[in-house]
Design an enzyme around this catalytic site. Structure first.
Site, PDB file in Angstrom:
ATOM      1  N   GLU A 242      34.589  46.264  39.964  1.00 44.65           N
ATOM      2  CA  GLU A 242      35.274  45.260  39.149  1.00 44.65           C
ATOM      3  C   GLU A 242      35.076  45.510  37.663  1.00 44.65           C
ATOM      4  OE1 GLU A 242      37.397  43.269  40.225  1.00 44.65           O
ATOM      5  OE2 GLU A 242      36.986  42.970  42.345  1.00 44.65           O
ATOM      6  N   ARG A 246      38.484  46.369  35.446  1.00 47.07           N
ATOM      7  CA  ARG A 246      38.882  45.314  34.500  1.00 47.07           C
ATOM      8  C   ARG A 246      38.415  45.622  33.079  1.00 47.07           C
ATOM      9  NH1 ARG A 246      39.183  39.630  37.840  1.00 47.07           N
ATOM     10  NH2 ARG A 246      38.809  40.476  39.917  1.00 47.07           N
ATOM     11  N   ASP A 375      42.174  50.122  50.194  1.00 50.10           N
ATOM     12  CA  ASP A 375      43.437  50.201  49.451  1.00 50.10           C
ATOM     13  C   ASP A 375      43.493  51.170  48.278  1.00 50.10           C
ATOM     14  OD1 ASP A 375      41.690  48.568  48.037  1.00 50.10           O
ATOM     15  OD2 ASP A 375      42.966  46.800  48.058  1.00 50.10           O
ATOM     16  N   GLU A 509      50.208  42.186  44.243  1.00 52.60           N
ATOM     17  CA  GLU A 509      50.573  43.426  44.925  1.00 52.60           C
ATOM     18  C   GLU A 509      52.037  43.494  45.346  1.00 52.60           C
ATOM     19  OE1 GLU A 509      46.361  43.019  44.707  1.00 52.60           O
ATOM     20  OE2 GLU A 509      47.801  41.660  45.640  1.00 52.60           O
ATOM     21  N   THR A 595      44.361  50.267  38.962  1.00 52.34           N
ATOM     22  CA  THR A 595      44.586  49.279  40.000  1.00 52.34           C
ATOM     23  C   THR A 595      44.518  47.847  39.488  1.00 52.34           C
ATOM     24  OG1 THR A 595      44.080  48.866  42.351  1.00 52.34           O
ATOM     25  CG2 THR A 595      42.208  48.960  40.800  1.00 52.34           C
TER      26      THR A 595
END
Length: 621
Positions: A242, A246, A375, A509, A595
């Site tokens: 994360e 981010r 994913d 998504e 992502t």
């Protein structure tokens, strides 16, 4: 030293234009905008306006198509499309007064007047489109930021997303400034424990979105906070994954878009703090790190102390750029070591299970998912190839081999004809697809053109089928928003059967795949579907002080979860804005999105610069 050249589809601000030059450009731009809009009030009559842009026959043809729906309109031939907007999907209801029939006593008179109003409104839209093209050509020196402003002025679809972003941001600033996320119902901030003491996740996640949309005052507030208040010397349990997608991704993107050296300093400082997570017998990083002490460990819930495929496999894009900016190969070496190990170990049926021991380097469980836990590993394979200017053949080969195994083992067709990706548990299929897996429509789409020539159309068709299935998960709910997971067994088709799967937390998504498929095919249905999502978000997720997720997408009366996720600002709204914008705003041939939807420039191998020509350019000339 890495230099920034011309960045396609972004602002030149901070990259060479002096303040006086910017002022002249913006003054000229404002004059052109005034001229275009002023012309609307001085044209002698609607007939002359119509005559300038459309013959009567063409006007009526376009009007008839409009009545059949925006898809039919966009397919009506009128010497090619009208700019990138293509008039599809329909403008927001608040802006379509001239399109609604006029209620009068005489039905015939009403229809005639309504038809004329619609023709005039359509002509006005065409005038806007012409102004857009003219203005865009005149402001190219200002780059994509100016183009973004013009798009926002003239395109009612981007205006709506722009307003959603401003509403979400203003409320975050009012009630949660400096915290990680906004709780819009209780009007306070949320910190959480995912970032290990780091603050301002929504600020860092929003930097590029604010800049791209032209919210420059808001961007400057965010930039000032990062410079003065983003404290990287924190202690706590931070998710390596994360923090990377981010914070590292957000700071990298902000630097590449703006050229502000402060972002570069911050991201290199943060990147160095992540390196101790790789101190394992295999070099596979553990999932949790204390940014202050450098100690790292695996998640307590992870099987046998394993690392997660989607977490250690979603570092490549950012770490390669950290090496580019620092001229330090260690970041690239760390992620290439991960790739070497994955290439070496045996993969069941060619598939990559979700759990791997960072000590032994062996798989811990044979659970495979294109949704959660797996994913973005696959996403980063194809994007690593694209970001390398299509020179990373290893990433390309790994991606297409994985896709072949996925098609052979996971891709299924429901009795109703819907294509979906099941999960695999030691050879047994679980006919469930998560919302997180819906990114895969876009992923397969962007990789279609680089596959084997005989399979390119097949991949594009597969991408469209997956995206259609994910849209069905939205359209079959009462709110027209999709559940966290939906099933294809027990008579279910693209619907959640368990109460625990019915929530929607503002995830991006599905919209992400709409954006990619629009840019790849320009099929207007993707903009129609995107507009459906805008309307659903406005109706069900907008509350007094921001946007909130909902607990049950099938309930007629929604219950809000009181959380405005940072990825809503970073991903969901950005992908919607790009879906409705022209393709030359962050063009896919020049940028890849991490992502978390942070754009990173392609590293051009063909154009070298610097001392002795040893460094690769990160942008095209």
């Amino acid at each position: 030293m890495n230099k920034i050249g011309y960045l396609p589809g972004v602002s030149a601000s901070g990259m060479g234009l002096r303040l006086s030059q910017k002022f002249v450009f913006l003054l000229f731009l404002s004059g052109l905008v005034t001229l275009c809009f002023g012309a609307l009030f001085f044209l002698p009559d609607s007939v002359r306006l119509k005559r300038i842009f459309l013959s009567k026959t063409e006007s009526q043809a376009r009007l008839s198509a409009w009545k059949k729906g925006p898809m039919a309109l966009s397919q009506t031939n009128m010497n090619g499309p009208v700019s990138g907007m293509d008039l599809a999907p329909p403008p927001p209801r608040a802006l379509t007064g001239a399109l609604a029939p006029v209620e009068q006593s005489s039905r015939r008179a009403a229809e005639t007047e309504a038809d004329q109003d619609q023709i005039n409104n359509l002509s006005l839209t065409l005038l806007q489109a012409t102004c857009f093209q003219f203005l865009k050509g005149c402001c190219c020196e200002l780059g994509g930021f100016a183009i973004s402003l013009v798009t926002c002025i003239l395109n009612p679809l981007t205006i709506s997303v722009f307003q959603m972003m401003k509403f979400a941001w203003d409320n975050y600033k009012s009630f949660a400034w400096g915290k990680n996320e906004l709780r819009p119902l209780t009007k306070n901030g949320h910190i959480g424990n995912m970032f290990g003491g780091l603050r301002g996740a929504s600020i860092v996640d929003s930097l590029d979105t604010l800049y791209i949309m032209g919210l420059i005052d808001e961007y400057n507030d965010a930039k000032e906070w990062v410079e003065t208040s983003l404290d990287l010397n924190s202690n706590g349990e931070a998710s390596l994954f994360e923090v990377n997608i981010r914070y590292v991704g957000g700071l990298l993107s902000a630097y590449y878009l703006t050229g502000e050296e402060m972002f570069k300093r911050k991201v290199l400082e943060l990147g160095e703090k992540l390196l101790p997570a790789f101190n394992t017998p295999t070099g596979i990083p553990r999932g949790v790190i204390n940014l202050g002490s450098g100690t790292s460990w695996s998640w307590g819930w992870a099987s046998a102390g394993s690392s997660i495929l989607a977490e250690f496999g979603t570092l490549h894009l950012e770490f390669v750029h950290l090496s580019e900016l620092s001229n330090n190969p260690i970041y690239t070496e760390k992620v290439m070591n991960i790739r070497r190990l994955l290439n070496k170990i045996e993969k069941p049926h060619g598939l990559y299970p979700n759990f791997l021991s960072p000590v032994s380097g062996n798989w811990v469980q044979h659970h495979v998912s294109i949704g959660g836990l797996g994913d973005s590993f696959y996403e980063y394979l194809i994007k690593s190839y694209l970001m390398s200017d299509k020179t990373d053949e290893e990433a390309k080969n790994m991606y297409y081999s994985a896709l072949e195994a996925i098609e052979a083992n996971l891709v299924q067709k429901s009795p109703g004809g819907l294509t979906y990706m099941a999960e695999w548990r030691g050879g047994i299929l679980d006919h469930k697809m998560g919302h997180l897996a819906c990114f895969s429509g876009g992923m397969v789409g962007i990789g279609a053109d680089d596959g084997a020539p005989e399979k390119r159309q097949h991949f594009l068709d597969l991408a469209a089928e997956i995206t259609h299935t994910c849209h069905e998960s939205y359209s079959r709910s009462a709110t027209k928003l999709g559940p966290e997971a939906f099933r294809f067994d027990g008579g279910a088709e693209a619907t959640a059967t368990r109460l625990s799967d019915r929530y929607y937390i503002l995830r991006p998504e599905v919209i992400e795949s709409y954006m990619y498929m629009w840019r790849l095919t320009h099929d207007p249905k993707y903009r129609e579907w995107g507009w459906e999502a805008v309307e659903a978000l406005e109706q069900h997720c907008r509350v007094e002080a921001g946007f909130s997720g909902i607990r049950d997408v099938y309930a007629q009366t929604v219950s809000h979860d009181n959380m405005q996720q940072s990825f809503f600002l970073s991903e969901t709204l950005k992908y919607l804005y790009l879906l409705f914008s022209d393709d030359d705003l962050l063009p896919l041939e020049d940028w890849v999105f991490n992502t978390e939807a942070h754009p990173l420039p392609v590293i051009r191998k063909s154009c070298l610069h610097g001392e002795g020509g040893t460094h690769d350019k990160t942008t095209s000339e």
